[in-house]
Scaffold this motif. Structure first.
Motif, PDB file in Angstrom:
ATOM      1  N   ASP A   1      10.143  10.292   4.439  1.00 50.54           N
ATOM      2  CA  ASP A   1      10.724  10.012   2.471  1.00 50.54           C
ATOM      3  C   ASP A   1      10.976   8.242   2.662  1.00 50.54           C
ATOM      4  O   ASP A   1      11.158   7.763   1.491  1.00 50.54           O
ATOM      5  CB  ASP A   1      12.188  10.252   2.497  1.00 50.54           C
ATOM      6  N   LEU A   2      10.400   7.537   3.698  1.00 52.19           N
ATOM      7  CA  LEU A   2      10.601   5.972   3.043  1.00 52.19           C
ATOM      8  C   LEU A   2       9.146   5.479   3.285  1.00 52.19           C
ATOM      9  O   LEU A   2       8.335   5.615   2.721  1.00 52.19           O
ATOM     10  CB  LEU A   2      10.925   5.213   5.192  1.00 52.19           C
ATOM     11  N   SER A   3       9.613   4.231   1.982  1.00 47.40           N
ATOM     12  CA  SER A   3       8.499   3.567   1.694  1.00 47.40           C
ATOM     13  C   SER A   3       7.338   2.889   1.799  1.00 47.40           C
ATOM     14  O   SER A   3       7.932   2.832   3.080  1.00 47.40           O
ATOM     15  CB  SER A   3       9.344   2.622   0.415  1.00 47.40           C
ATOM     16  N   VAL A   4       6.167   2.328   1.463  1.00 46.72           N
ATOM     17  CA  VAL A   4       5.965   1.365   2.319  1.00 46.72           C
ATOM     18  C   VAL A   4       6.445  -0.172   3.071  1.00 46.72           C
ATOM     19  O   VAL A   4       5.574  -0.297   3.917  1.00 46.72           O
ATOM     20  CB  VAL A   4       4.267   1.020   1.383  1.00 46.72           C
ATOM     21  N   SER A   5       7.013  -0.242   1.630  1.00 45.74           N
ATOM     22  CA  SER A   5       7.618  -1.275   2.481  1.00 45.74           C
ATOM     23  C   SER A   5       8.498  -1.345   3.083  1.00 45.74           C
ATOM     24  O   SER A   5       8.857  -1.688   4.886  1.00 45.74           O
ATOM     25  CB  SER A   5       8.386  -2.415   1.049  1.00 45.74           C
ATOM     26  N   GLU A   6       9.402   0.152   3.203  1.00 47.74           N
ATOM     27  CA  GLU A   6      10.396   0.328   4.762  1.00 47.74           C
ATOM     28  C   GLU A   6       9.920   0.623   6.112  1.00 47.74           C
ATOM     29  O   GLU A   6      10.009  -0.020   6.797  1.00 47.74           O
ATOM     30  CB  GLU A   6      11.577   1.619   4.522  1.00 47.74           C
ATOM     31  N   ARG A   7       8.019   1.469   5.945  1.00 49.04           N
ATOM     32  CA  ARG A   7       7.876   1.611   6.679  1.00 49.04           C
ATOM     33  C   ARG A   7       7.173   0.101   7.734  1.00 49.04           C
ATOM     34  O   ARG A   7       7.325  -0.141   8.760  1.00 49.04           O
ATOM     35  CB  ARG A   7       6.737   2.721   6.495  1.00 49.04           C
ATOM     36  N   ALA A   8       6.625  -1.248   7.126  1.00 41.65           N
ATOM     37  CA  ALA A   8       6.122  -2.285   6.988  1.00 41.65           C
ATOM     38  C   ALA A   8       7.353  -3.139   7.759  1.00 41.65           C
ATOM     39  O   ALA A   8       6.817  -3.506   8.986  1.00 41.65           O
ATOM     40  CB  ALA A   8       5.652  -2.879   6.411  1.00 41.65           C
ATOM     41  N   LYS A   9       8.726  -3.183   7.181  1.00 44.97           N
ATOM     42  CA  LYS A   9       9.547  -3.254   8.090  1.00 44.97           C
ATOM     43  C   LYS A   9       9.965  -2.649   9.797  1.00 44.97           C
ATOM     44  O   LYS A   9      10.435  -3.204  10.669  1.00 44.97           O
ATOM     45  CB  LYS A   9      10.444  -3.613   7.148  1.00 44.97           C
ATOM     46  N   LEU A  10       9.301  -1.727   9.039  1.00 40.80           N
ATOM     47  CA  LEU A  10      10.011  -0.828  11.316  1.00 40.80           C
ATOM     48  C   LEU A  10       8.298  -1.371  12.059  1.00 40.80           C
ATOM     49  O   LEU A  10       8.566  -0.763  12.977  1.00 40.80           O
ATOM     50  CB  LEU A  10       9.704   0.853  10.939  1.00 40.80           C
ATOM     51  N   GLY A  11       7.508  -1.721  11.236  1.00 45.43           N
ATOM     52  CA  GLY A  11       6.501  -2.054  12.540  1.00 45.43           C
ATOM     53  C   GLY A  11       4.881  -1.411  11.899  1.00 45.43           C
ATOM     54  O   GLY A  11       4.422  -1.392  12.676  1.00 45.43           O
TER      55      GLY A  11
ATOM     56  N   TYR B   1       2.455  -0.381  14.887  1.00 43.54           N
ATOM     57  CA  TYR B   1       1.517   0.758  14.858  1.00 43.54           C
ATOM     58  C   TYR B   1       0.528  -0.748  13.880  1.00 43.54           C
ATOM     59  O   TYR B   1       0.962  -0.927  13.014  1.00 43.54           O
ATOM     60  CB  TYR B   1       1.887   1.898  14.713  1.00 43.54           C
ATOM     61  N   VAL B   2      -1.287   0.156  14.543  1.00 39.48           N
ATOM     62  CA  VAL B   2      -1.738  -0.603  12.949  1.00 39.48           C
ATOM     63  C   VAL B   2      -3.036  -0.194  12.829  1.00 39.48           C
ATOM     64  O   VAL B   2      -3.801   0.790  13.606  1.00 39.48           O
ATOM     65  CB  VAL B   2      -2.777  -2.196  13.797  1.00 39.48           C
ATOM     66  N   ILE B   3      -2.767   0.305  11.243  1.00 39.07           N
ATOM     67  CA  ILE B   3      -3.926   1.244  11.351  1.00 39.07           C
ATOM     68  C   ILE B   3      -4.755   0.500  10.882  1.00 39.07           C
ATOM     69  O   ILE B   3      -4.900  -0.218  10.174  1.00 39.07           O
ATOM     70  CB  ILE B   3      -3.806   2.116  10.562  1.00 39.07           C
ATOM     71  N   PHE B   4      -5.977   0.427  11.355  1.00 40.14           N
ATOM     72  CA  PHE B   4      -7.660  -0.094  10.356  1.00 40.14           C
ATOM     73  C   PHE B   4      -8.629   0.688  10.226  1.00 40.14           C
ATOM     74  O   PHE B   4      -8.946   2.433  10.692  1.00 40.14           O
ATOM     75  CB  PHE B   4      -8.808  -1.057  12.093  1.00 40.14           C
ATOM     76  N   ASP B   5      -8.694   0.603   8.910  1.00 39.07           N
ATOM     77  CA  ASP B   5      -8.996   1.775   8.189  1.00 39.07           C
ATOM     78  C   ASP B   5     -10.634   1.302   7.851  1.00 39.07           C
ATOM     79  O   ASP B   5     -10.905   0.378   6.977  1.00 39.07           O
ATOM     80  CB  ASP B   5      -8.561   1.729   6.556  1.00 39.07           C
ATOM     81  N   GLU B   6     -11.022   1.648   8.340  1.00 39.72           N
ATOM     82  CA  GLU B   6     -12.737   1.135   8.269  1.00 39.72           C
ATOM     83  C   GLU B   6     -13.184   0.046   8.246  1.00 39.72           C
ATOM     84  O   GLU B   6     -14.025  -0.995   7.587  1.00 39.72           O
ATOM     85  CB  GLU B   6     -13.449   1.976   7.581  1.00 39.72           C
ATOM     86  N   PRO B   7     -12.743  -0.917   9.968  1.00 39.09           N
ATOM     87  CA  PRO B   7     -12.799  -2.141   9.627  1.00 39.09           C
ATOM     88  C   PRO B   7     -14.096  -2.780   9.800  1.00 39.09           C
ATOM     89  O   PRO B   7     -14.359  -3.506   9.587  1.00 39.09           O
ATOM     90  CB  PRO B   7     -11.420  -2.056  11.143  1.00 39.09           C
ATOM     91  N   ASP B   8     -15.077  -2.023  10.059  1.00 34.74           N
ATOM     92  CA  ASP B   8     -16.577  -2.892  10.219  1.00 34.74           C
ATOM     93  C   ASP B   8     -17.426  -2.309   9.166  1.00 34.74           C
ATOM     94  O   ASP B   8     -18.327  -3.102   9.373  1.00 34.74           O
ATOM     95  CB  ASP B   8     -17.290  -2.046  11.360  1.00 34.74           C
ATOM     96  N   SER B   9     -16.620  -1.941   7.783  1.00 37.80           N
ATOM     97  CA  SER B   9     -17.430  -1.865   6.405  1.00 37.80           C
ATOM     98  C   SER B   9     -17.896  -3.530   6.016  1.00 37.80           C
ATOM     99  O   SER B   9     -15.876  -4.322   5.834  1.00 37.80           O
ATOM    100  CB  SER B   9     -17.098  -0.881   5.738  1.00 37.80           C
ATOM    101  N   GLY B  10     -19.239  -3.809   4.885  1.00 34.04           N
ATOM    102  CA  GLY B  10     -18.771  -4.787   5.096  1.00 34.04           C
ATOM    103  C   GLY B  10     -18.897  -6.176   5.953  1.00 34.04           C
ATOM    104  O   GLY B  10     -18.972  -6.902   5.333  1.00 34.04           O
ATOM    105  N   ILE B  11     -18.868  -5.850   6.948  1.00 36.18           N
ATOM    106  CA  ILE B  11     -18.701  -6.604   8.163  1.00 36.18           C
ATOM    107  C   ILE B  11     -20.085  -7.472   8.727  1.00 36.18           C
ATOM    108  O   ILE B  11     -21.274  -6.172   9.048  1.00 36.18           O
ATOM    109  CB  ILE B  11     -17.834  -7.300   8.764  1.00 36.18           C
ATOM    110  N   ASP B  12     -20.026  -8.409   9.768  1.00 37.86           N
ATOM    111  CA  ASP B  12     -21.217  -9.062   9.917  1.00 37.86           C
ATOM    112  C   ASP B  12     -21.529  -8.482  11.738  1.00 37.86           C
ATOM    113  O   ASP B  12     -20.194  -8.019  12.348  1.00 37.86           O
ATOM    114  CB  ASP B  12     -21.726 -10.708  10.006  1.00 37.86           C
ATOM    115  N   LEU B  13     -22.466  -7.964  12.277  1.00 40.06           N
ATOM    116  CA  LEU B  13     -22.591  -8.138  13.782  1.00 40.06           C
ATOM    117  C   LEU B  13     -21.549  -8.353  14.647  1.00 40.06           C
ATOM    118  O   LEU B  13     -20.801  -8.576  15.512  1.00 40.06           O
ATOM    119  CB  LEU B  13     -23.485  -7.607  14.910  1.00 40.06           C
ATOM    120  N   MET B  14     -21.186 -10.319  14.667  1.00 43.71           N
ATOM    121  CA  MET B  14     -20.501 -10.823  15.251  1.00 43.71           C
ATOM    122  C   MET B  14     -18.615 -10.725  15.318  1.00 43.71           C
ATOM    123  O   MET B  14     -18.002 -10.721  15.919  1.00 43.71           O
ATOM    124  CB  MET B  14     -20.685 -12.307  14.957  1.00 43.71           C
TER     125      MET B  14
END
Length: 228
Positions: free
Chosen positions: A54-64, A140-153
């Motif tokens: 039941d915590l908000s986005v900002s509260e979860r962000a503060k938890l890491g 905790y870091v969630i990478f949502d489709e991190p490779d979309s729209g970027i180059d191979l490098m």
């Protein structure tokens, strides 16, 4: 819609959530992050033995918990330097910002005073967001489709950041439909139509993805709900 999805993410391990477009992968990350439109009807979300459902986005962000969006946000009138100072640490040194920018392939002399707006490409904004992750050091870091729209490098840079997160004891979670992004993880979940078709070592999950999703005529219809 998700159904009976149960996942566990441990500190220092790298995870992949794999599936075709529309399978429910991003829904999972939005529920973890706590977006208001994605609150679960059943089940709970537990962080370090604490119920955060039941915590908000900002509260979860503060938890890491941090989410790297598939399409990074733009901020009119805000420079890259200012943006990278918004991570919550009381005293981020300019040398730290410079180091983080260089890590993700941004020349500080060129980008520090640039604005985080439409004048930056999607790939450039993703690099800025990766630099912010290095500075913030979330649990905790969630990478949502991190490779979309970027180059191979940039794929190598993303993997370097993922490795960095795991090395300091954080937990990177990669949301992807590409095997290339999943390979640099330890454990995977294969998702289809909001269900977990398989979970286990990433190689095993990728093999299941190849044998099931890549040959399926109905990408959002599981062939078997009992596949293990």
């Amino acid at each position: 819609m998700l159904s009976n999805v149960s996942m566990k993410f441990l500190p220092g391990y790298k995870y992949a959530i794999i599936g075709t477009n529309g399978a429910g992968k991003s829904t999972i990350c939005y529920i973890i992050m706590g977006l208001s439109a994605y609150k679960p009807y059943k089940g709970r979300i537990i962080l370090d033995t604490n119920d955060i459902t039941d915590l908000s986005v900002s509260e979860r962000a503060k938890l890491g918990i941090t989410l790297m969006w598939q399409e990074p946000a733009r901020f009119e009138g805000m420079t890259v330097e200012t943006y990278l100072n918004l991570g919550g640490k009381l005293a981020i040194q300019k040398s730290e910002i410079v180091e983080a920018m260089e890590f993700v392939g941004l020349n500080p002399a060129v980008y520090l005073k640039r604005f985080v707006d439409k004048t930056l490409s999607g790939g450039e904004r993703k690099r800025v967001e990766l630099a912010s992750i290095l500075l913030l050091k979330p649990k905790y870091v969630i990478f949502d489709e991190p490779d979309s729209g970027i180059d191979l490098m940039s794929l190598n840079i993303i993997n370097d950041v993922v490795n960095y997160v795991a090395q300091y004891g954080g937990t990177p979670i990669i949301i992807t439909h590409r095997e290339e992004m999943a390979y640099n993880t330890d454990y995977g979940y294969l998702i289809c139509a909001g269900k977990i078709l398989k979970h286990g070592t990433t190689n095993d999950v990728i093999n299941a993805f190849r044998g099931t999703c890549e040959v399926c005529e109905h990408p959002n219809l599981p062939k078997s709900e009992e596949m293990k």
